[in-house]
Write an enzyme that holds these catalytic residues in place. Structure first.
Site, mmCIF file in Angstrom:
data_model
loop_
_atom_site.group_PDB
_atom_site.id
_atom_site.type_symbol
_atom_site.label_atom_id
_atom_site.label_comp_id
_atom_site.label_asym_id
_atom_site.label_seq_id
_atom_site.Cartn_x
_atom_site.Cartn_y
_atom_site.Cartn_z
ATOM 1 N N GLY A 81 -1.318 8.098 -48.147
ATOM 2 C CA GLY A 81 -2.648 8.511 -47.701
ATOM 3 C C GLY A 81 -3.400 7.399 -46.987
ATOM 4 O O GLY A 81 -3.242 6.220 -47.318
ATOM 5 N N ARG A 145 4.487 10.604 -45.699
ATOM 6 C CA ARG A 145 4.780 10.489 -47.133
ATOM 7 C C ARG A 145 6.279 10.554 -47.440
ATOM 8 O O ARG A 145 6.670 10.901 -48.552
ATOM 9 C CB ARG A 145 4.057 11.608 -47.895
ATOM 10 C CG ARG A 145 2.574 11.410 -48.025
ATOM 11 C CD ARG A 145 2.001 12.207 -49.169
ATOM 12 N NE ARG A 145 0.569 12.048 -49.253
ATOM 13 C CZ ARG A 145 -0.028 11.035 -49.881
ATOM 14 N NH1 ARG A 145 0.682 10.109 -50.480
ATOM 15 N NH2 ARG A 145 -1.344 10.968 -49.914
ATOM 16 N N ASP A 176 3.882 4.312 -55.209
ATOM 17 C CA ASP A 176 5.177 4.877 -54.828
ATOM 18 C C ASP A 176 5.799 4.095 -53.668
ATOM 19 O O ASP A 176 7.001 3.830 -53.662
ATOM 20 C CB ASP A 176 5.015 6.340 -54.398
ATOM 21 C CG ASP A 176 4.734 7.256 -55.595
ATOM 22 O OD1 ASP A 176 5.217 6.936 -56.703
ATOM 23 O OD2 ASP A 176 4.037 8.263 -55.422
ATOM 24 N N LYS A 202 -2.236 -0.552 -51.212
ATOM 25 C CA LYS A 202 -3.205 0.334 -50.554
ATOM 26 C C LYS A 202 -3.382 1.601 -51.352
ATOM 27 O O LYS A 202 -2.396 2.148 -51.837
ATOM 28 C CB LYS A 202 -2.649 0.696 -49.162
ATOM 29 C CG LYS A 202 -3.374 1.796 -48.472
ATOM 30 C CD LYS A 202 -2.470 2.987 -48.069
ATOM 31 C CE LYS A 202 -1.873 3.713 -49.231
ATOM 32 N NZ LYS A 202 -1.304 5.025 -48.904
ATOM 33 N N THR A 203 -4.540 2.055 -51.575
ATOM 34 C CA THR A 203 -4.858 3.430 -51.969
ATOM 35 C C THR A 203 -6.339 3.515 -52.330
ATOM 36 O O THR A 203 -6.842 2.656 -53.070
ATOM 37 C CB THR A 203 -4.007 3.998 -53.129
ATOM 38 O OG1 THR A 203 -4.522 5.289 -53.470
ATOM 39 C CG2 THR A 203 -3.987 3.155 -54.382
ATOM 40 N N ASP A 205 -7.420 5.481 -54.273
ATOM 41 C CA ASP A 205 -7.482 5.883 -55.684
ATOM 42 C C ASP A 205 -7.770 4.706 -56.616
ATOM 43 O O ASP A 205 -8.185 4.900 -57.757
ATOM 44 C CB ASP A 205 -6.162 6.533 -56.115
ATOM 45 C CG ASP A 205 -5.898 7.833 -55.381
ATOM 46 O OD1 ASP A 205 -6.737 8.237 -54.549
ATOM 47 O OD2 ASP A 205 -4.843 8.450 -55.626
ATOM 48 N N GLU A 311 -10.355 14.666 -59.076
ATOM 49 C CA GLU A 311 -9.376 15.713 -58.727
ATOM 50 C C GLU A 311 -8.167 15.687 -59.660
ATOM 51 O O GLU A 311 -7.472 16.681 -59.813
ATOM 52 C CB GLU A 311 -8.941 15.601 -57.262
ATOM 53 C CG GLU A 311 -8.022 14.445 -56.957
ATOM 54 C CD GLU A 311 -7.482 14.430 -55.525
ATOM 55 O OE1 GLU A 311 -7.880 15.269 -54.709
ATOM 56 O OE2 GLU A 311 -6.670 13.544 -55.239
HETATM 57 P P1 FBP Z 1 -2.118 7.392 -51.637
HETATM 58 O O1 FBP Z 1 -1.911 7.204 -53.097
HETATM 59 O O2 FBP Z 1 -0.882 7.620 -50.879
HETATM 60 O O3 FBP Z 1 -2.954 6.300 -51.067
HETATM 61 O O4 FBP Z 1 -2.978 8.717 -51.395
HETATM 62 C C1 FBP Z 1 -4.071 8.988 -52.156
HETATM 63 C C2 FBP Z 1 -4.710 10.297 -51.798
HETATM 64 O O5 FBP Z 1 -5.813 10.102 -50.949
HETATM 65 C C3 FBP Z 1 -5.124 11.003 -53.082
HETATM 66 O O6 FBP Z 1 -6.387 10.598 -53.508
HETATM 67 C C4 FBP Z 1 -5.009 12.444 -52.696
HETATM 68 O O7 FBP Z 1 -4.747 13.260 -53.806
HETATM 69 C C5 FBP Z 1 -3.848 12.455 -51.768
HETATM 70 O O8 FBP Z 1 -3.825 11.194 -51.151
HETATM 71 C C6 FBP Z 1 -3.930 13.526 -50.719
HETATM 72 O O9 FBP Z 1 -2.729 13.556 -50.031
HETATM 73 P P2 FBP Z 1 -2.533 14.202 -48.599
HETATM 74 O O10 FBP Z 1 -3.169 13.266 -47.616
HETATM 75 O O11 FBP Z 1 -1.066 14.249 -48.438
HETATM 76 O O12 FBP Z 1 -3.201 15.524 -48.620
#
Ligand code: FBP
Length: 553
Positions: A81, A145, A176, A202-203, A205, A311
Site C-alpha cells: 500500500g 502486492r 510482508d 513502510k506502512t 498502519d 478497520e
Molecule cells: P501496507 O501494509 O502494504 O502498507 O498497506 C496497508 C493498507 O493501507 C491497509 O491499511 C489497508 O487495509 C490496505 O493497505 C488496503 O490495501 P489495498 O490498497 O490493496 O486496497
C-alpha cells in the site's frame, strides 16, 4: 501534455530534507554489533535461512568513510500500500548513490515486485527524481502486492539482476515485503549472486516496528491527515448537535492509527481491537458498550458524538477471528472452486458443508450481512483479508439500530440516534509527506544506499532517536531474520515478520485508557487542523503522540 502543478508542490520541490549528522558527513563507516537471533522459532528460522541467519546489527557512524566508492547499479521497488514519503526514500537513495560516485545508476522496478520478476524497470534520472521530491504517492514507479516466492520467480529475479549487473535492490514495503526481502536475500546468497537486498519499513498502519525500528514511514502523515478530518467532524458534531459520526480508519490489523487519532482528537469513543481481543468481547458486548455511552450522552442532552473504529476490528473479535481462521483453511485449498460458483447463495450453501458442524463458525459467518460474507472470501497474495472493504462502521450502526428498536419494543426509553458513516483510508496514503516523514524517508533512503555500499544483504534499514532533532538521529540496519517468527498463512506455516500490535501496557494506550471516560461524556475534542509544512517547528516538525509517549521527548 503540459500539466499544472500546485503552488505547494512547486514549493515542496525545493524543501531540503534533514539528515542525521553521520550521514551528512559523507564519511560513513559501518559499525557491527553482536550477532542476532529471532525471539521465537529459532531452529526453524535458522534452517530456512542458513546463509543470512544470525547476522549482526549495524550502525552507520561518522568515520573514515571506508565504504565502496566505485560506481554501483542499484534497483528500487515499492511494494504494498502507498504511504506518504515513498518518493523521498527514492530521492535519498539516489542522492546518496550519486554523492558516493556520479557514475552510479538507480533503476526503478515498475508496479511492485511483479516488475522485479518480469524485469520491467526504468532508469531514474536526476530530472525524474527532481519532479517527485517531497511529494506524496508512489506514482514515480507505482506499486503492487505481488509476492516473490515461487522458485521460478526467485530464479527470474536472479537472472534479471545478473543481466543488469545489479549490486543491490532496495525493497520498500511493510512486514510482508520485508519478509520477502529476507527470502530473496537468502536465495541470492545461496546462489552466489552479488545483488544485496535491503528493506525499508513502510506502512501507514504503523505496525512494522520493534526495538530497532521506531516507526514505519507514512504513519505520521496519514494519522495527521485523518486527525485533521476527525477534528473537523468533531466540531461539526458539536455545532449541529444532531448526528453521531461513525468513522472507520484504515489499518489492516493493528489499531495504532485509531489510537494515535484518538490521542490527537479525543473522540467520544475509540475502539481498540487489541483490547477487545484481550477482554474476549463479543460483537454484542461491543454494541452494548457503545449503546451505553450513546444513552448516557443523550441523558445529558447530547444526541451527537464521534466514534472511531479500526478497520482491523473484525479479526480481533474472538468469535469472528475463529471463523476467519477456519475459513482461511478452507480457502487454502478451495478458493478457486468457491469463487467459481455462480452466486452468493451457492457459495453459502457450499460453505455450509465445509465448516466443521461443531465449531459454530458457520453460524457466525451466516449472521453477517451478505456483502461482508463475500469480502471475507477474498485473500491477497499474502493471505490477508481485504478488510478495507468491510464496512464495519455500518455494521455497528445497524446493530445499534436493532438494539434500540428492541429496547423501544420493550417500552424502554431510547436515545435519538441519527448516525452517519465515514471511512478514512485511501485519502491518507498519498498526502504530501509531513516534514517528519519527508526527513525520515529521505534519511532511510540515504542510509539504505550506505548498506548497499557496505555489501550487506538481508537487512531492514533503520533510523533511530526519532523524537530528537534530525541531526541526532542514528541510522543503521536490522537483520531481517531477527524479526521473523512462524505463522499460519493460507493454512501453511511460513516465516513472517511479527506485526507489532498495540501494547496494552504501553504508554500510548495507558494514556488513552486513563482519559477515555472523560472524553466519552464531555466534549474534550481537539482540532489539529491541516498538516503544516512551513512555520514554527512545534507546529511543523512534531512526531506523532504515539512516538513521543513510547520514546519520550
Ligand atoms: P501496507 O501494509 O502494504 O502498507 O498497506 C496497508 C493498507 O493501507 C491497509 O491499511 C489497508 O487495509 C490496505 O493497505 C488496503 O490495501 P489495498 O490498497 O490493496 O486496497
Amino acid at each position: 501534455m503540459n500539466c499544472d502543478i500546485s503552488p505547494l508542490q512547486k514549493a515542496r520541490y525545493s524543501y531540503q530534507p534533514k539528515l542525521p549528522k553521520a550521514l551528512r558527513s559523507g564519511q560513513v563507516d559501518v559499525k557491527f554489533g553482536a550477532p542476532t537471533e529471532p525471539k521465537t522459532h529459532k531452529e526453524q528460522i535458522k534452517a530456512l535461512f542458513p546463509n543470512t541467519y544470525g547476522q549482526p546489527e549495524v550502525k552507520l557512524v561518522e568515520g573514515s568513510g571506508n565504504l565502496a566508492t566505485g560506481p554501483l547499479k542499484v534497483g528500487v521497488v515499492l511494494s504494498g500500500g502507498q504511504a506518504p514519503g515513498g518518493h523521498n526514500v527514492i530521492a535519498g537513495l539516489f542522492d546518496a548513490l550519486k554523492a558516493a560516485n556520479r557514475e552510479s545508476k538507480l533503476y526503478g522496478f515498475l508496479m511492485g515486485p511483479k516488475g522485479v520478476i518480469q524485469g520491467k524497470y526504468r532508469e531514474l534520472t536526476a530530472e525524474i527524481i527532481d519532479s517527485y521530491r517531497n511529494t506524496g504517492g508512489f506514482d514515480m514507479i507505482m506499486t503492487g502486492r505481488d509476492k516473490i516466492e515461487k522458485p521460478e520467480e526467485l530464479e527470474a529475479c536472479k537472472t534479471n539482476f545478473e543481466q543488469m549487473g545489479l549490486d543491490g535492490l532496495v525493497i520498500v514495503g511493510g512486514d510482508d515485503s520485508n519478509t520477502n526481502a529476507a527470502v530473496l536475500a537468502e536465495y541470492l546468497k545461496a546462489q552466489g549472486c552479488k545483488t544485496c537486498i535491503i528493506g525499508v519499513p513502510k506502512t501507514i498502519d504503523g505496525d512494522m516496528k520493534n526495538e530497532q525500528i521506531e516507526t514505519s514511514f507514512g504513519f505520521d502523515t496519514a494519522c495527521k491527515l485523518y486527525s485533521e478530518l476527525i477534528g473537523n467532524i468533531c466540531r461539526d458534531a458539536m455545532s449541529a448537535v444532531k448526528y453521531w459520526h461513525f468513522i472507520r480508519l484504515m489499518g489492516r490489523a493493528a489499531s495504532h492509527v485509531t489510537l494515535e487519532c484518538a490521542l490527537q482528537t479525543h473522540p467520544n469513543i475509540a475502539l481498540i481491537s487489541e483490547e477487545i481481543q484481550a477482554k474476549g468481547m463479543t460483537l454484542r458486548e461491543i454494541v452494548d458498550y457503545i449503546a451505553d455511552i450513546i444513552i448516557k450522552r443523550s441523558e445529558a442532552g447530547k444526541d451527537y458524538g464521534v466514534l472511531i473504529v479500526p478497520e482491523g476490528l473484525p479479526e480481533f473479535i474472538p468469535e469472528i477471528k475463529r471463523m476467519i481462521d477456519e475459513l482461511s483453511t478452507i480457502l487454502a485449498t478451495e478458493e478457486d472452486y468457491i469463487q467459481s460458483l455462480p452466486d452468493h447463495n451457492e457459495r453459502l450453501q457450499y460453505l455450509s458443508t465445509k465448516f466443521d458442524p461443531h465449531s459454530g463458525n458457520f453460524e457466525v459467518y451466516g449472521s453477517l450481512p451478505p456483502d461482508i460474507q463475500e469480502i471475507l472470501l477474498k485473500r491477497d497474495s499474502h493471505g490477508n483479508v481485504p478488510l478495507s472493504q468491510v464496512e464495519t462502521e455500518r455494521l455497528l450502526i445497524d446493530l445499534l439500530r436493532d438494539k434500540f428498536r428492541h429496547m423501544k419494543a420493550k417500552g424502554e426509553k431510547v436515545p435519538k440516534f441519527s448516525p452517519l458513516a465515514h471511512f478514512f483510508g485511501y485519502e491518507g496514503r498519498c498526502v504530501f509527506p509531513s516534514n517528519f516523514d519527508a526527513d525520515y524517508c529521505y534519511s532511510l533512503g540515504y542510509a539504505a544506499a550506505q548498506l548497499v555500499r557496505a555489501g550487506l544483504t538481508g537487512y531492514t534499514v533503520n533510523v533511530q532517536n526519532l523524537t530528537k532533532p534530525a541531526d541526532e538521529w542514528v541510522a543503521g540496519g536490522t537483520p531481517v531474520t531477527m524479526m521473523l517468527n512462524i505463522e499460519m498463512r493460507k493454512g501453511k506455516e511460513v516465516p513472517v515478520i511479527k506485526k507489532a500490535l498495540v501494547d496494552l501496557e504501553g504508554e500510548p494506550f495507558k494514556y488513552f485508557a486513563a482519559n477515555r471516560d472523560k472524553w466519552a461524556l464531555e466534549d474534550c475534542y481537539v482540532f489539529p487542523g491541516p498538516i503544516q509544512y512551513y512555520g514554527p517547528s512545534e507546529v511543523c516538525d512534531a512526531p506523532t503522540i504515539t512516538l513521543r509517549l513510547e520514546r519520550g521527548g
